[in-house]
Design an enzyme around this catalytic site. Sequence first.
Site, PDB file in Angstrom:
ATOM      1  N   ASP A 199       0.866  -1.179   0.000  1.00 53.69           N
ATOM      2  CA  ASP A 199       0.000   0.000   0.000  1.00 53.69           C
ATOM      3  C   ASP A 199       0.906   1.234   0.000  1.00 53.69           C
ATOM      4  O   ASP A 199       1.574   1.513   0.999  1.00 53.69           O
ATOM      5  CB  ASP A 199      -0.896   0.018   1.242  1.00 53.69           C
ATOM      6  N   LYS A 203      -6.941   3.306  -3.533  1.00 52.66           N
ATOM      7  CA  LYS A 203      -7.385   3.255  -2.133  1.00 52.66           C
ATOM      8  C   LYS A 203      -7.657   4.664  -1.640  1.00 52.66           C
ATOM      9  O   LYS A 203      -6.905   5.594  -1.946  1.00 52.66           O
ATOM     10  CB  LYS A 203      -6.280   2.576  -1.307  1.00 52.66           C
ATOM     11  N   LYS A 251     -10.130   0.007  -2.821  1.00 53.92           N
ATOM     12  CA  LYS A 251     -10.089  -0.261  -1.385  1.00 53.92           C
ATOM     13  C   LYS A 251     -10.623   0.963  -0.650  1.00 53.92           C
ATOM     14  O   LYS A 251     -10.079   2.061  -0.775  1.00 53.92           O
ATOM     15  CB  LYS A 251      -8.660  -0.578  -0.930  1.00 53.92           C
TER      16      LYS A 251
END
Length: 294
Positions: free
Chosen positions: A131, A194, A230
């Site tokens: 991430d 995300k 996400k």
Amino acid sequence: MRTMVPVDRVGIEERAAALGKRSIKADAKRQGIRLATSMIDLTTLEGKDTPGKVRALCHKAARPAATLPDLPPCAAVCVYPTLVPVAREALRGTPVQVAAVATGFPSGLTSLAVKLDETRETVAAGAQEIDMVITREAFLRGDDARVAYEIEAVKEACGPAHLKVILETAELGSYDHVRHATTLAMEAGADFVKTSTGKASQGATPGVVLVMLEAVRDYVQRTGRVVGVKAAGGVGTTKQALHQLVLVRETLGDEWLRPDRFRIGASSLLGDLLLQYAKTETGRYGRPGDFPKE
């Protein structure tokens, strides 16, 4: 000169709110809770994290509740890079992935060389998903080329690991910027986009998630390449999680309702999902300590 697709703020927020009012019947709620459980990146990102805490989190991710054996495992456990080996060992033999934040999380204000070294070391330590945060300082002054170059370089450094690109939408200032950053990240090679680091004041608001889903839909229609989403930051209840699933289904269709295409980053959501799932089986709520949030 940056060219952005304008977003109708009022229209987006009205549609996102309307989709949150859908009536969900008991059977659909049970199915939705099971699905949301399978999509969770169970996360701990605190300076006080210890190997013991990470092992406990991994155990919970692999088997969310001994009293509810039909619930699936979570999608992943997300930790800081130094704790990746602990998580990898604890999750050996399970389908749960090991994710780690890298690239100077949560600010992203380190050099590209440091970001690449951290990414390579984290993958070598066993992380299956990275991430990364974008450099908001560069994005906000319009330097799209630098943001895209960094994403492309980190994607290459990931090797076989999947790359989730964190936009930190609360710092981007407008839906126009959220949509533009989403498209920029996808075009630079992101496997997932995300919403948030979880450290900002807001994260996965329904409006932000809907804007990102629409950008993904348009990108997939244009290129044919699948990109996941996400939702992280602020999804702490079953009601909020089910709202997210409705947004996904209505925007991208049933094919996106799977853990390799939609994730929820959360540290406290699982406890409420277990509480609500148990109620659908027994017709009553358990004790507050049956399914702790931590």
